[in-house]
Design an enzyme around this catalytic site. Structure first.
Site, PDB file in Angstrom:
ATOM      1  N   ASP A 192       0.887  -1.162   0.000  1.00 37.84           N
ATOM      2  CA  ASP A 192       0.000   0.000   0.000  1.00 37.84           C
ATOM      3  C   ASP A 192       0.925   1.212   0.000  1.00 37.84           C
ATOM      4  O   ASP A 192       1.528   1.541   1.013  1.00 37.84           O
ATOM      5  CB  ASP A 192      -0.876  -0.054   1.270  1.00 37.84           C
ATOM      6  CG  ASP A 192      -1.667   1.230   1.495  1.00 37.84           C
ATOM      7  OD1 ASP A 192      -1.620   2.127   0.638  1.00 37.84           O
ATOM      8  OD2 ASP A 192      -2.340   1.316   2.546  1.00 37.84           O
ATOM      9  N   LYS A 208       2.726  11.333  -3.919  1.00 36.27           N
ATOM     10  CA  LYS A 208       1.619  10.654  -4.594  1.00 36.27           C
ATOM     11  C   LYS A 208       0.683  11.676  -5.252  1.00 36.27           C
ATOM     12  O   LYS A 208      -0.039  11.367  -6.183  1.00 36.27           O
ATOM     13  CB  LYS A 208       0.863   9.803  -3.571  1.00 36.27           C
ATOM     14  CG  LYS A 208      -0.069   8.779  -4.183  1.00 36.27           C
ATOM     15  CD  LYS A 208      -0.562   7.832  -3.112  1.00 36.27           C
ATOM     16  CE  LYS A 208      -1.689   6.962  -3.579  1.00 36.27           C
ATOM     17  NZ  LYS A 208      -2.148   6.059  -2.521  1.00 36.27           N
ATOM     18  N   ASP A 217     -12.734   5.860   2.842  1.00 35.74           N
ATOM     19  CA  ASP A 217     -11.306   5.936   3.154  1.00 35.74           C
ATOM     20  C   ASP A 217     -10.943   7.355   3.607  1.00 35.74           C
ATOM     21  O   ASP A 217     -10.817   8.262   2.788  1.00 35.74           O
ATOM     22  CB  ASP A 217     -10.524   5.540   1.882  1.00 35.74           C
ATOM     23  CG  ASP A 217      -9.014   5.579   2.083  1.00 35.74           C
ATOM     24  OD1 ASP A 217      -8.556   6.055   3.135  1.00 35.74           O
ATOM     25  OD2 ASP A 217      -8.289   5.131   1.178  1.00 35.74           O
ATOM     26  N   GLU A 232      -7.206   0.613  -4.672  1.00 32.88           N
ATOM     27  CA  GLU A 232      -7.235   0.546  -3.198  1.00 32.88           C
ATOM     28  C   GLU A 232      -8.576   0.029  -2.650  1.00 32.88           C
ATOM     29  O   GLU A 232      -8.586  -0.846  -1.784  1.00 32.88           O
ATOM     30  CB  GLU A 232      -6.896   1.919  -2.607  1.00 32.88           C
ATOM     31  CG  GLU A 232      -5.411   2.234  -2.752  1.00 32.88           C
ATOM     32  CD  GLU A 232      -5.093   3.711  -2.598  1.00 32.88           C
ATOM     33  OE1 GLU A 232      -5.988   4.483  -2.224  1.00 32.88           O
ATOM     34  OE2 GLU A 232      -3.935   4.085  -2.862  1.00 32.88           O
TER      35      GLU A 232
END
Ligand code: AMP
Length: 612
Positions: free
Chosen positions: A19, A81, A202, A180
């Site tokens: 992850d 990211k 999330d 994800e």
């Protein structure tokens, strides 16, 4: 593969799941039935996704880099990211507040500038991945090479490819890029054996994502994604930090970065304790800036963060609307991200959906554990599951007059491959330029250019005769490869796609909305362009063919007449239906000569080729 890994994998091949998060990253493996996170002895399994290039030449990653954030803010890189696979102009709003410098490099690619060094976001991600690899190897006792890496569901082609590139730079072979939310659903065992609809909520430190997945026959389809790239637990900390700062005897404290950092850390600790207790107390000694004592009740904290939590719930409602579902139709709710430990978040989500969310798995670990399950399936150790994903936006190439011919449609299940034949628009064209677009609109100017390439070496033939087979292949990671081949002559040219940049999530959304709003106008525009382009090509092609073919006079006359009629309509800007019917008339009178012309032209071209 190294000897160590080869010997230990004689019976079981080990592939790990990673992850790769905006704030933290971690790895997991499944050897046996249950997946487990890979940690370095007693250390925290979460590695901060941070890299510090120390002035003394050392490169520090993870917790060590985080510890140097205040000392060397301009040399400590985090949140890459947000930059990976995007252009510098696209991520402009994400970089304005960063303490390190991001500049626009070649082809508008973002470059992280530290001293004289200029690094790509991929290179920084690779350093984090290398660190994760080393930790995993320590925990497993052998080397690791093959991995599955997760990305947000809304990552586009370029962002996925860049993530794969980062893995390769770290010496890892990325067998699959996995969404994800799909990983989180897998961690909860919501797989091929349980058809249903899953909502993955999330909420991390700095970002919020909600995805709705449909699982049917082992296929995971992302029905909708929504979110906020700047909303998370850090905002909760800010609210508490403000209360603490207000208690400081002097305003000077809030201007000192070390005090601010200490206050933010204390606020985070207070927040975490409030997840467990109805009340929490903080005692903070800030040296010259004084001491602070503060007691906060959970009720006070909840009142402060309620508007932020409401924003996430609005996203949930909007995602359900996009997916065409009532919230009552959701079967399972899965929590991901550290901030879902806040009781108010869980309670409000349950109140909204009428369903208790799954909380059995640590929300920081769910994605990595799911990636480990996928990794184990890919390693061939579990044959019971087959995992597939879908393409978020259609892919195609630009054709006549700037229209886009879609080869792979949105929501196609991947991996997938589609081939279609195209031809040249001009006589004796030896090179075809292909432009690859992504989007739902009919015209290329309204879609997103993904890349361009040239197919060279086509023998000179009249327009429309070369047959170029274009193949779009989207692999299991959602990464696109395009190849082109001239069919009639068997000449194959090697081609290269120069990828440009990815789409932001907002752009994907905007493009979807626009495609619906403009559907009718686009259709008409496309009809006009195509009818005109086809008519022009026919006039050109027929004139050329008449020079080659030897026809009886009556037939020549009929063809001339049909060409003239079509040309007249073109000159008068006639409407598409009139052009189409005149083009059909011309086709009728030329069909009989087409075969002769084709074989004559091909033979001529091949002869010329051989003579060269
Ligand atoms: P992630 O980005 O998923 O690693 O989540 C990090 C965020 O989760 C940070 O804002 C943490 O402060 C927050 N977090 C972690 N544990 C807790 C907890 N027990 N209660 C509230 N927030 C937490």
């Amino acid at each position: 593969m190294s000897d160590a890994s080869a010997s230990s994998t004689e019976t079981t091949r080990i592939v790990i799941g990673i992850d790769l998060g905006t704030t933290n990253s971690l790895a997991a493996v499944r050897a046996g039935k249950t997946p487990r996170v890979l940690r370095d002895l007693d250390a925290d399994p979460l590695t901060p996704s941070m890299v510090c290039l120390h002035p003394d030449g050392r490169t520090l990653v993870g917790a060590e880099a985080k510890a140097l954030r205040l000392e060397h803010p301009e040399r400590t890189v985090f949140s890459v990211k947000r930059l990976i696979g995007r252009s510098a102009s696209e991520c402009h709003s994400d970089v304005v507040n960063l303490p390190y410098q991001v500049i626009a490099g070649e082809r508008d690619l973002p470059r992280i500038k530290i001293g004289d060094l200029e690094l790509s976001p991929e290179a920084i991600s690779a350093m984090v991945l290398k660190h994760i690899k080393a930790t995993a190897e320590l925990a497993l006792g052998h080397s690791v090479r093959e991995v599955v890496v997760t990305v947000p569901a809304w990552f586009d082609d370029a962002q996925r490819q860049a993530t794969k590139d980062a893995a390769a730079l770290a010496g890892l072979e990325c067998l699959r890029i996995l969404n994800e939310p799909t990983a989180a659903a897998l961690a909860y065992g919501l797989d091929g054996n349980n058809d249903g609809t899953v909502l993955v909520y999330d909420l991390g430190g700095g970002t919020f994502d909600v995805s709705i997945l449909r699982i049917k026959d082992g296929i995971f389809r992302v029905l909708a994604t929504k979110g906020d790239t700047h909303l998370g637990g850090d905002d909760f900390d800010q609210l508490l930090a403000q209360r603490i700062l207000n208690l400081l005897p002097s305003k000077k404290g809030s201007e000192d970065p070390y005090v601010l950092q200490a206050v933010l850390s204390a606020a985070e600790g207070l927040k975490m304790r409030l997840s467990e207790h109805d009340e929490a107390t903080l005692e903070l000694d800030l040296g010259d800036h004084g001491e602070v004592q503060l007691t906060v009740t959970r009720a006070e904290f909840e009142a402060a963060i309620a508007p932020l939590v409401q924003r996430t719930l609005d996203c949930v409602k909007s995602a359900a609307r996009d997916a065409g579902l009532e919230l009552s139709q959701i079967d399972d709710i899965v929590l991901v991200g550290g901030s879902t430990r806040v009781p108010l978040v869980r309670n409000r989500l349950e109140a909204l959906t009428g369903k208790p969310p799954h909380t059995e798995i640590d929300p920081d670990q769910a994605v990595a554990l799911g990636a480990a399950i996928q990794a184990d399936i890919l390693a061939g150790n579990d044959k019971s599951l087959l995992l597939l994903d879908v393409i978020p936006l259609s892919l195609g190439i630009e054709t006549l007059g700037g229209t886009v011919q879609k080869l792979i449609l949105r929501n196609s299940t991947i991996p997938t491959s589609v081939s279609e034949e195209f031809s040249t628009g001009v006589d004796d064209q030896t090179t075809v330029e292909l432009a690859i677009y992504q989007g739902e609109r009919e015209l290329s100017k309204d879609c997103r250019l993904l890349g361009e390439f040239k197919l060279r070496g086509i023998p000179p033939l009249p327009a429309g005769l070369p047959r170029v087979l274009v193949t779009f292949l989207v692999d299991a990671d959602g990464v696109l490869r395009v190849t082109a081949r001239e069919q009639r002559t068997g000449i194959e040219a090697s081609i290269q796609i120069v990828p440009t940049f990815g789409l932001t999530r907002d752009e994907v959304r905007r493009m979807m909305i626009e495609s619906i709003e403009h559907a009718q106008d686009d259709y008409i525009a496309r009809e006009e362009i195509e009818a005109r382009a086809k008519a022009e090509a026919m006039v050109r092609g027929t004139k050329k063919a008449l020079q080659i073919a030897e026809l009886p006079p009556d037939q020549t006359f009929a063809v001339h007449k049909a060409v003239k009629a079509l040309q007249k309509l073109l000159d008068a800007d006639a409407e598409p239906n009139a052009l189409k019917s005149a083009s059909d008339d011309l086709t009728k009178v030329t069909t009989t000569i087409a075969d002769d012309v084709i074989s004559a032209a091909v033979t001529k071209a091949l002869k010329e080729e051989q003579q060269q």
